[in-house]
Design a protein around this motif. Structure first.
Motif, PDB file in Angstrom:
ATOM      1  N   CYS A 179       0.859  -1.191   0.000  1.00 22.33           N
ATOM      2  CA  CYS A 179       0.000   0.000   0.000  1.00 22.33           C
ATOM      3  C   CYS A 179       0.890   1.234   0.000  1.00 22.33           C
ATOM      4  N   CYS A 190      -0.678   3.959   7.397  1.00 19.21           N
ATOM      5  CA  CYS A 190      -1.488   4.321   8.561  1.00 19.21           C
ATOM      6  C   CYS A 190      -0.835   3.767   9.837  1.00 19.21           C
ATOM      7  N   CYS A 247      -1.706   0.214  11.057  1.00 23.37           N
ATOM      8  CA  CYS A 247      -1.699  -0.854  10.041  1.00 23.37           C
ATOM      9  C   CYS A 247      -0.529  -1.794  10.255  1.00 23.37           C
ATOM     10  N   ARG A 263     -10.054   3.075  -0.451  1.00 25.52           N
ATOM     11  CA  ARG A 263      -9.907   4.241   0.448  1.00 25.52           C
ATOM     12  C   ARG A 263     -10.803   5.358  -0.026  1.00 25.52           C
TER      13      ARG A 263
HETATM   14  S1  SF4 Z   1      -4.748   0.721   6.702  1.00 25.47           S
HETATM   15 FE1  SF4 Z   1      -3.705   2.395   5.605  1.00 25.47          FE
HETATM   16  S2  SF4 Z   1      -1.637   1.627   5.197  1.00 25.47           S
HETATM   17 FE2  SF4 Z   1      -2.900  -0.119   5.763  1.00 25.47          FE
HETATM   18  S3  SF4 Z   1      -3.605  -0.938   3.812  1.00 25.47           S
HETATM   19 FE3  SF4 Z   1      -5.200   0.452   4.537  1.00 25.47          FE
HETATM   20  S4  SF4 Z   1      -4.702   2.444   3.604  1.00 25.47           S
HETATM   21 FE4  SF4 Z   1      -2.888   1.142   3.432  1.00 25.47          FE
END
Ligand code: SF4
Length: 484
Positions: free
Chosen positions: A189, A193, A196, A266
């Motif tokens: 990704c 975050c 994460c 997202r």
């Molecule tokens: S939580 Fe954030 S870093 Fe993790 S996959 Fe989702 S968008 Fe990407």
């Protein structure tokens, strides 16, 4: 009984939510091994067998030419080994050795660090095993010495390597005609975050994406061989960039058949690129899971989900203009993000259950912090709990029992239970998330009928009983060797 010439036997599990879908990682590994001409037998539902049945499986499927029996740890979380005694793995090893003293017992998968020091295990394959598993197999075939543990850092999977990989299912894999299958388009990704724990987060835009021709051929092969048109995309984010969406749109809309799929997405990218909404619909979106995580502006910004409440509402309204009744929209929310109060969580819960909320399904999860690496990446908050206002009040295995100024981990569990017990909660949450579409469809529905179960839930259907029936049928097939 006739011996089955398996070079490798892989024991894997399925997610224990309702519905059924194959777990991609085991087939990715099997695809690499089959390219080396290995006969690979995959046996699913590992923890649903009794111990005696597991020993029977070893007797049935391990032979003199079997180089190793691999067990995936990715889905073996929850209780330790989900009910198998620790020492049972030593018994598995003895059963293997009765059939073939040279055959190794190998543990792999994303949580392998939780399972170190299990009796009977010869080798651990840590990290992404696309390359390391081939090294392992070739070493065992040629009898060269093997390290006790293979680390991913020894065999890193580069973006270039990944781009030409596929998951190639075969007729020995017990696939029903038209089954929804997992598909890996990309890994990693571009975001990072703070909560994460996926690896490959913060990757460069455009990295770790499958080559278009490879992807197209995989879709056509699955359609021709298994009648598959419905997919569960394993990507961390389907809409990570405008370029990726455009690329997939051009591939999916030119196929000689229509596909439908569910994936993670997202919201801020839909906010930034307004035409993404209809492009995803045209290319087959049936279920989308947005990790909104919080409506609290400060908490969102702190963990790098900073779209903010007003823009979240605006984007959901924008999506529902064309998605309403066509695409299952769902989101997870985290209980316990930094600075978020309990009252903010209760307000979010009220909104989710109100007529104003365009989401069809939602779920809540307590914030997951760890004090040690279990094979998956540690998230930023776990690495710097003080910086985010957390302190430790204990541990459970690798799990950190945390508290911050507003809420503790145990309170987050209480809130989760409270939400679950609210009658109204079951109206929108009985099937988990939009990513469950393929799993529910695999219980014997069409994708359109499955979607209806999310838009107009029928709470009289016993999904768990249907799931159990399917799992029992699969177990019996393995034991009677019907699906060899
Ligand atoms: S939580 Fe954030 S870093 Fe993790 S996959 Fe989702 S968008 Fe990407």
């Amino acid at each position: 009984m006739q011996e089955i010439p398996n070079d490798v036997v892989l024991l894997t599990d399925v997610n224990h939510n309702v519905g059924y879908a194959k777990y991609a990682g085991t087939w990715r590994i099997a695809t690499e091994l089959r390219r080396l001409n290995a006969n690979v037998k995959i046996i699913e539902c590992f923890t649903s067998f009794t111990e005696q049945q597991v020993l029977t499986l070893i007797d049935l499927y391990v032979c003199k030419q079997t180089k190793f029996v691999g067990i995936s740890t990715t889905l073996l979380h929850g209780e330790f080994f989900l009910g198998f005694r620790n020492n049972f793995f030593a018994e598995i090893k003895s059963a293997i050795h009765k059939k073939n003293p040279n055959c190794k017992l190998v543990l792999g998968g994303s949580r392998v660090n939780d399972f170190l020091n299990v009796p009977g295990v010869d080798i651990y394959v840590a990290g992404k095993a696309d390359i390391s598993v081939k090294q392992l197999y070739q070493s065992l075939c040629s009898n060269t010495s093997m390290p006790e543990r293979i680390l991913n850092t020894d065999y890193p999977v580069s973006s270039d390597y990944f781009s030409s990989t596929t998951i190639k299912f075969t007729h020995t894999d017990d696939i029903t005609w038209g089954e929804s299958l997992p598909l890996e388009i990309a890994r990693g990704c571009i975001f990072k975050c703070s909560f994460c724990q996926y690896d490959l987060i913060g990757k460069r835009k455009g990295d770790y994406i499958k080559d278009p021709e490879t992807l197209k051929n995989e879709l056509i092969y699955n359609w021709e061989t298994f009648g598959t048109t419905d997919y569960l995309f394993t990507d961390e984010l389907i809409n990570e960039s405008k370029e990726k969406v455009d690329l997939l749109h051009s591939i999916f809309t030119k196929l000689p058949f229509k596909i439908s799929w569910s994936a993670y997405a997202r919201l801020d990218l839909f906010y930034a690129y307004r035409d993404m909404r209809d492009k995803l619909l045209e290319m087959g979106a049936a279920g989308l899971v947005f990790g909104i995580e919080t409506l609290d502006e400060t908490a969102g910004k702190l963990v790098k989900k900073g779209l903010g409440k007003n823009r979240i509402f605006e984007t959901l309204d924008h999506l529902s203009e064309t998605y309403n009744g066509q695409v299952v929209m769902s989101s997870n929310f985290i209980i316990g993000l930094p600075t978020e109060t309990k009252s903010s969580l209760y307000q979010t819960f009220e909104w989710l259950n109100s007529e104003d909320c365009p989401l069809d399904v939602f779920s809540f999860t307590p914030l997951n912090l760890r004090n040690a690496d279990d094979g998956r990446q540690m998230n930023e908050i776990s690495l710097n709990p003080d910086k985010f206002g957390y302190s430790s009040v204990g541990t459970e295995g690798n799990k950190l029992i945390w508290e911050n100024e507003n809420i503790s981990y145990n309170e987050s569990l209480e809130i989760l239970n409270h939400f679950r017990n609210e009658n109204k909660f079951s109206k929108k949450a009985h099937l988990g998330s939009g990513n469950m579409l393929g799993r529910i469809k695999n219980l014997g529905f069409t994708i359109e009928d499955t979607k209806k179960q999310f838009f107009e839930p029928d709470n009289t259907v016993d999904w768990q009983a249907m799931t159990n029936k399917l799992i029992t049928k699969k177990i019996n097939k393995y034991i009677t060797r019907e699906n060899i």
